[in-house]
Design a protein around this motif. Structure first.
Motif, PDB file in Angstrom:
ATOM      1  N   ILE A  96       2.215   3.846 -18.539  1.00 31.30           N
ATOM      2  CA  ILE A  96       1.274   2.877 -18.263  1.00 31.30           C
ATOM      3  C   ILE A  96       1.611   1.988 -17.148  1.00 31.30           C
ATOM      4  O   ILE A  96       0.923   1.782 -16.173  1.00 31.30           O
ATOM      5  N   ALA A  97       2.885   1.858 -16.879  1.00 33.29           N
ATOM      6  CA  ALA A  97       3.111   0.850 -15.721  1.00 33.29           C
ATOM      7  C   ALA A  97       3.053   1.977 -14.306  1.00 33.29           C
ATOM      8  O   ALA A  97       2.686   1.382 -13.324  1.00 33.29           O
ATOM      9  N   ALA A  98       3.666   3.400 -14.565  1.00 29.49           N
ATOM     10  CA  ALA A  98       3.426   4.245 -13.495  1.00 29.49           C
ATOM     11  C   ALA A  98       1.977   4.328 -13.108  1.00 29.49           C
ATOM     12  O   ALA A  98       1.697   4.384 -11.926  1.00 29.49           O
ATOM     13  N   GLY A  99       1.076   4.398 -13.966  1.00 36.05           N
ATOM     14  CA  GLY A  99      -0.535   4.479 -13.938  1.00 36.05           C
ATOM     15  C   GLY A  99      -0.860   3.240 -12.961  1.00 36.05           C
ATOM     16  O   GLY A  99      -1.675   3.363 -12.191  1.00 36.05           O
ATOM     17  N   ARG A 100      -0.548   2.105 -13.319  1.00 32.87           N
ATOM     18  CA  ARG A 100      -1.112   0.764 -12.710  1.00 32.87           C
ATOM     19  C   ARG A 100      -0.325   1.012 -11.385  1.00 32.87           C
ATOM     20  O   ARG A 100      -1.223   0.767 -10.411  1.00 32.87           O
ATOM     21  N   LEU A 101       0.673   1.196 -11.209  1.00 31.92           N
ATOM     22  CA  LEU A 101       1.198   1.420  -9.760  1.00 31.92           C
ATOM     23  C   LEU A 101       0.421   2.386  -8.930  1.00 31.92           C
ATOM     24  O   LEU A 101       0.233   2.192  -7.711  1.00 31.92           O
ATOM     25  N   ALA A 102       0.232   3.464  -9.486  1.00 30.51           N
ATOM     26  CA  ALA A 102      -0.384   4.720  -8.747  1.00 30.51           C
ATOM     27  C   ALA A 102      -1.862   4.090  -8.448  1.00 30.51           C
ATOM     28  O   ALA A 102      -2.176   4.571  -7.277  1.00 30.51           O
ATOM     29  N   LEU A 119      -4.591   0.569  -1.830  1.00 28.05           N
ATOM     30  CA  LEU A 119      -4.125   0.302  -0.651  1.00 28.05           C
ATOM     31  C   LEU A 119      -4.141   1.230   0.356  1.00 28.05           C
ATOM     32  O   LEU A 119      -4.606   1.060   1.585  1.00 28.05           O
ATOM     33  N   VAL A 120      -3.946   2.494   0.099  1.00 22.99           N
ATOM     34  CA  VAL A 120      -4.094   3.526   1.043  1.00 22.99           C
ATOM     35  C   VAL A 120      -5.569   3.675   1.496  1.00 22.99           C
ATOM     36  O   VAL A 120      -5.849   3.881   2.727  1.00 22.99           O
ATOM     37  N   ALA A 121      -6.292   3.725   0.611  1.00 24.51           N
ATOM     38  CA  ALA A 121      -7.854   3.669   0.940  1.00 24.51           C
ATOM     39  C   ALA A 121      -8.259   2.426   1.792  1.00 24.51           C
ATOM     40  O   ALA A 121      -9.056   2.504   2.586  1.00 24.51           O
ATOM     41  N   TRP A 122      -7.790   1.310   1.503  1.00 22.59           N
ATOM     42  CA  TRP A 122      -8.206   0.187   2.205  1.00 22.59           C
ATOM     43  C   TRP A 122      -7.611   0.416   3.676  1.00 22.59           C
ATOM     44  O   TRP A 122      -8.293   0.119   4.581  1.00 22.59           O
ATOM     45  N   GLN A 123      -6.279   0.796   3.658  1.00 25.87           N
ATOM     46  CA  GLN A 123      -5.736   1.061   5.056  1.00 25.87           C
ATOM     47  C   GLN A 123      -6.722   2.348   5.813  1.00 25.87           C
ATOM     48  O   GLN A 123      -6.856   2.122   7.228  1.00 25.87           O
ATOM     49  N   LEU A 124      -6.897   3.235   5.050  1.00 25.51           N
ATOM     50  CA  LEU A 124      -7.826   4.331   6.077  1.00 25.51           C
ATOM     51  C   LEU A 124      -9.133   3.761   6.355  1.00 25.51           C
ATOM     52  O   LEU A 124      -9.601   4.048   7.280  1.00 25.51           O
ATOM     53  N   ALA A 125      -9.789   2.961   5.336  1.00 21.48           N
ATOM     54  CA  ALA A 125     -11.103   2.457   5.792  1.00 21.48           C
ATOM     55  C   ALA A 125     -11.040   1.311   6.802  1.00 21.48           C
ATOM     56  O   ALA A 125     -12.406   1.363   7.725  1.00 21.48           O
ATOM     57  N   SER A 126      -9.929   0.901   6.821  1.00 19.65           N
ATOM     58  CA  SER A 126      -9.829  -0.412   8.037  1.00 19.65           C
ATOM     59  C   SER A 126     -10.185   0.170   9.370  1.00 19.65           C
ATOM     60  O   SER A 126      -9.199   0.854   9.906  1.00 19.65           O
ATOM     61  N   GLY A 127     -11.223  -0.242  10.203  1.00 16.02           N
ATOM     62  CA  GLY A 127     -11.417   0.152  11.599  1.00 16.02           C
ATOM     63  C   GLY A 127     -11.898   1.710  11.604  1.00 16.02           C
ATOM     64  O   GLY A 127     -12.320   2.059  12.961  1.00 16.02           O
TER      65      GLY A 127
END
Length: 277
Positions: free
Chosen positions: A34-40, A46-54
């Motif tokens: 469960i903890a690993a799933g939340r982290l994933a 975060l990766v999607a946010w970084q890629l979408a920015s700009g």
């Protein structure tokens, strides 16, 4: 107990111990998954946010995780974040405590008196129907732009959450138990301590958990309307300056404060409701 009975009991006890150990060993991997799933999930977002920015969305609208991280570092390095966190936490804790105590007290009082409930509950419902942000200017007028106005707004917001949880919880107390205690000659104080409060444990804890978020809403509303310090003021000021990294940094700090508060209430809940497990 005969020797044969003891010999049969010993394997049974050892089997129970082994079964309990296996159950605990199975729970640990589940918790880890469960903890690993939340982290994933967080990492994917975060990766999607970084890629979408700009690329998909202009950076000045949504900023980016790296820009927000840099802004958080600058805020903590300069000490600005610590000062804002302290102010907002102080307002949050004081408003939360006052609202919780007042909501529980009034909820129990109206729940034990039909006359008082008939007189006061409709007035409280009418007051609760008013949007809290509409009352914020009045609180600022009455208490000023300092600490007191934010505490008052947060306390009022939490008060209604706790009041309705407790007041509705009072209606779930079995009348049979009340009548039995009355026949046994229990005083009003004994009934509240021995019957009412144990029955209200779950509603009170639910109100405590929800009240953390509502208290933060009240504090932020007050800081948005009129303040010169605090995390809410920081978010509003960053918004006025079109500083999206500053806005997201303030929102993250507000979210962390709420999560810490909910975590503390959860620890209390596990301790008080240990008997349910």
């Amino acid at each position: 107990m005969s020797v044969m009975q003891r010999s049969r009991q010993a394997p049974a006890e050892s089997a129970d111990i082994e079964a309990g150990a296996r159950a605990r060993s199975l729970r640990v991997p589940a918790t880890a998954w469960i903890a690993a799933g939340r982290l994933a999930i967080v990492l994917v977002l975060l990766v999607a946010w970084q890629l979408a920015s700009g690329r998909l969305v202009p950076a000045y609208l949504i900023s980016s995780p790296t820009a927000v991280a840099h802004r958080l570092y600058d805020l903590f390095a300069s000490g600005t974040a610590w000062a804002d966190i302290w102010i907002t936490t102080e307002e949050l804790v004081l408003g939360y405590a006052i609202g919780v105590v007042g909501g529980i007290a009034v909820g129990v009082a109206l729940g034990t008196s039909r006359i008082a409930a008939a007189l006061i509950e409709p007035l409280l419902a009418a007051l609760n129907s008013i949007p809290k942000i509409a009352l914020a200017p009045l609180f600022l007028l009455w208490f000023g732009i300092g600490l007191s106005s934010k505490v008052a707004i947060a306390a009022m917001t939490v008060f209604f959450v706790m009041f309705y949880n407790v007041y509705m919880g009072m209606g779930t107390i079995p009348n049979g138990l009340v009548n039995t205690l009355q026949i046994m000659g229990a005083s009003r104080r004994v009934m509240i301590r021995q019957l009412v409060l144990p029955q209200l444990t779950v509603p009170i804890l639910a109100g405590l958990k929800a009240g953390v978020s509502f208290a933060m809403i009240g504090v932020v509303v007050g800081e948005f309307v009129a303040a010169d310090k605090g995390l809410g003021y920081s978010v509003r000021n960053s918004t006025d300056l079109f500083d999206s990294p500053g806005v997201y940094a303030g929102i993250i700090l507000l979210m962390l404060l709420v999560l810490i508060g909910i975590g503390l209430v959860t620890l209390l809940e596990r301790r008080l409701l240990r008997w349910r497990r």
